[in-house]
Design an enzyme around this catalytic site. Structure first.
Site, PDB file in Angstrom:
ATOM      1  N   HIS A   1       2.390   3.249   2.053  1.00 26.10           N
ATOM      2  CA  HIS A   1       3.712   3.296   2.699  1.00 26.10           C
ATOM      3  C   HIS A   1       4.731   2.494   1.908  1.00 26.10           C
ATOM      4  O   HIS A   1       5.890   2.910   1.759  1.00 26.10           O
ATOM      5  CB  HIS A   1       3.621   2.780   4.145  1.00 26.10           C
ATOM      6  CG  HIS A   1       4.838   3.096   4.944  1.00 26.10           C
ATOM      7  ND1 HIS A   1       5.799   2.152   5.253  1.00 26.10           N
ATOM      8  CD2 HIS A   1       5.291   4.269   5.461  1.00 26.10           C
ATOM      9  CE1 HIS A   1       6.763   2.729   5.949  1.00 26.10           C
ATOM     10  NE2 HIS A   1       6.484   4.008   6.090  1.00 26.10           N
ATOM     11  N   CYS A   2       4.304   1.371   1.358  1.00 24.66           N
ATOM     12  CA  CYS A   2       5.235   0.490   0.623  1.00 24.66           C
ATOM     13  C   CYS A   2       5.711   1.101  -0.684  1.00 24.66           C
ATOM     14  O   CYS A   2       6.760   0.713  -1.199  1.00 24.66           O
ATOM     15  CB  CYS A   2       4.562  -0.830   0.283  1.00 24.66           C
ATOM     16  SG  CYS A   2       3.751  -1.643   1.629  1.00 24.66           S
ATOM     17  N   ILE A   3       4.952   2.013  -1.257  1.00 26.68           N
ATOM     18  CA  ILE A   3       5.358   2.584  -2.566  1.00 26.68           C
ATOM     19  C   ILE A   3       6.061   3.937  -2.402  1.00 26.68           C
ATOM     20  O   ILE A   3       6.290   4.629  -3.397  1.00 26.68           O
ATOM     21  CB  ILE A   3       4.169   2.709  -3.538  1.00 26.68           C
ATOM     22  CG1 ILE A   3       3.119   3.713  -3.037  1.00 26.68           C
ATOM     23  CG2 ILE A   3       3.545   1.341  -3.806  1.00 26.68           C
ATOM     24  CD1 ILE A   3       2.184   4.223  -4.127  1.00 26.68           C
TER      25      ILE A   3
ATOM     26  N   ASN B   1       0.825  -1.213   0.000  1.00 29.43           N
ATOM     27  CA  ASN B   1       0.000   0.000   0.000  1.00 29.43           C
ATOM     28  C   ASN B   1       0.860   1.265   0.000  1.00 29.43           C
ATOM     29  O   ASN B   1       2.038   1.221  -0.346  1.00 29.43           O
ATOM     30  CB  ASN B   1      -1.046  -0.024   1.102  1.00 29.43           C
ATOM     31  CG  ASN B   1      -2.387   0.443   0.535  1.00 29.43           C
ATOM     32  OD1 ASN B   1      -2.471   1.513  -0.061  1.00 29.43           O
ATOM     33  ND2 ASN B   1      -3.420  -0.376   0.683  1.00 29.43           N
TER      34      ASN B   1
END
Ligand code: KQY
Length: 363
Positions: free
Chosen positions: A355-357, A353
């Site tokens: 935060h991960c990108i 999501n």
């Protein structure tokens, strides 16, 4: 740009909390058709929304493969910088540098080894060599020296710090057989203490139910500020997520941080289960060696996977009644930041999501 042989801790560098001030933020453009449906087109539209939202608060750079430069440049607004960095997929939180800072305002990158969340044991795609160069290339662009760990696998999504000596991780991820099976828990802890300059590591057991990263901490837990934390939560005792969140809660409630403080824990309720539809499943190319997207599979949806920007919080929306509750909770937790929700189904369909990108570069 130098590669430095010493250790951040001995050099007086520490990883700051994400809530501390940023110089800017990086994102990688999504395109691989065996992870993003319809050749990445719907995901690209969502990534544009995330980049545009963050650019309201801090400079954003989007890294793209050469073949996508023109398309990305045309889709992104002018205030977002677009540069070419070849890549295997779009998870800069995990393959980008972890920045550390010193008291003189200098920053250096930490370049961990990236192996696509488990290498040949249970990694999510093969190969990952371009992703493994992303951290070094970002350090070049930022003109920052870097520490390089050629023999220690770690992703940025598997660590959260309070910037005051406390690190939170999950055993599910850091002790997984596809990362550093030759190291004991104590050896892993020592490396993290030296490279992030922390004194206390809090080990949660597991991350979000069915998280394909082996339970990254950034999908279940975040530091709002030193001593104040957000935890993904459900009251539904029949949901397997309940037992996992309860276990995390108990560990956090019993813990003290590096400064000896008890943690103030805030529950951020997960949405009802997000399942892959037939149309979504059919839009993803099947490729041997890449995790398949099967109709009916439950995705690891959690509002905790948000990005803390200078003056803003960018959080995922799932078209769920809990969207509103998440916004209200975040408004209470971050009274001085603007809370911005972005429809994020196309990102969670890829396995992570907001935060991960994203990956911040601290000031
Ligand atoms: O959640 C993340 N940090 C990365 C997810 C990777 C998913 C690859 N399909």
């Amino acid at each position: 740009m130098k590669t430095i042989d010493s250790l951040p801790k001995q050099d007086g560098f520490r990883m700051p909390g994400e809530f501390e001030e940023h110089r800017g933020c990086y994102i990688i453009w999504p395109e691989r058709p065996d992870n993003w449906r319809l050749g990445g087109k719907p995901a690209q539209t969502t990534f544009v929304k995330v980049a545009t939202a963050i650019a309201e608060f801090e400079p954003v750079t989007v890294a793209v493969s050469p073949g996508q430069y023109s398309n990305a440049r045309q889709m992104l607004p002018d205030e977002v910088r677009v540069i070419e960095i070849d890549n295997d997929d779009a998870w800069v939180r995990d393959c980008g540098p972890t920045y550390v800072v010193n008291d003189r305002g200098e920053i250096r990158g930490v370049d961990w080894t990236f192996n696509a969340w488990g290498g040949l044991v249970d990694g999510l795609y093969f190969p990952w060599d371009k992703d493994n160069q992303v951290a070094q290339k970002i350090c070049e662009v930022e003109r920052t020296d870097r520490y390089c760990l050629d023999d220690f696998v770690l992703e940025g999504g598997s660590i959260h710090v309070d910037g005051e000596g406390t690190l939170v991780v999950t055993e599910e991820c850091l002790l997984s057989p596809g990362r550093n099976p030759q190291l004991s828990k104590e050896q892993i802890e020592k490396i993290l203490m030296e490279y992030l300059n922390v004194e206390k590591v809090i080990w949660l057991k597991r991350g979000i139910y069915l998280d394909e990263t082996n339970g990254h901490v950034d999908n279940i837990f975040n530091f709002v500020s030193p001593g104040v934390v957000a935890l993904a939560w459900t009251d539904d005792e029949n949901d397997p997520q309940y037992e996992i969140s309860k276990e995390c809660y108990n560990i956090l409630a019993a813990a003290t941080d590096a400064k000896g403080r008890k943690l103030e824990i805030h529950k951020l309720y997960v949405p009802s289960p997000v399942l892959i539809t037939k149309e979504e499943s059919q839009g993803v190319d099947a490729v041997d060696g890449t995790l398949p997207r099967i109709v009916g599979d439950r995705l690891a949806a959690s509002y905790v996977n948000y990005y803390t920007a200078n003056g803003g919080v960018i959080f995922p929306l799932f078209d769920d009644p809990m969207d509103k509750k998440a916004e209200e909770t975040l408004k209470v937790l971050y009274p001085d930041r603007k809370i911005v929700g972005i429809p994020a189904r196309e990102i969670i369909l890829g396995g992570g999501n907001i935060h991960c990108i994203t990956q911040q570069v601290p000031k």
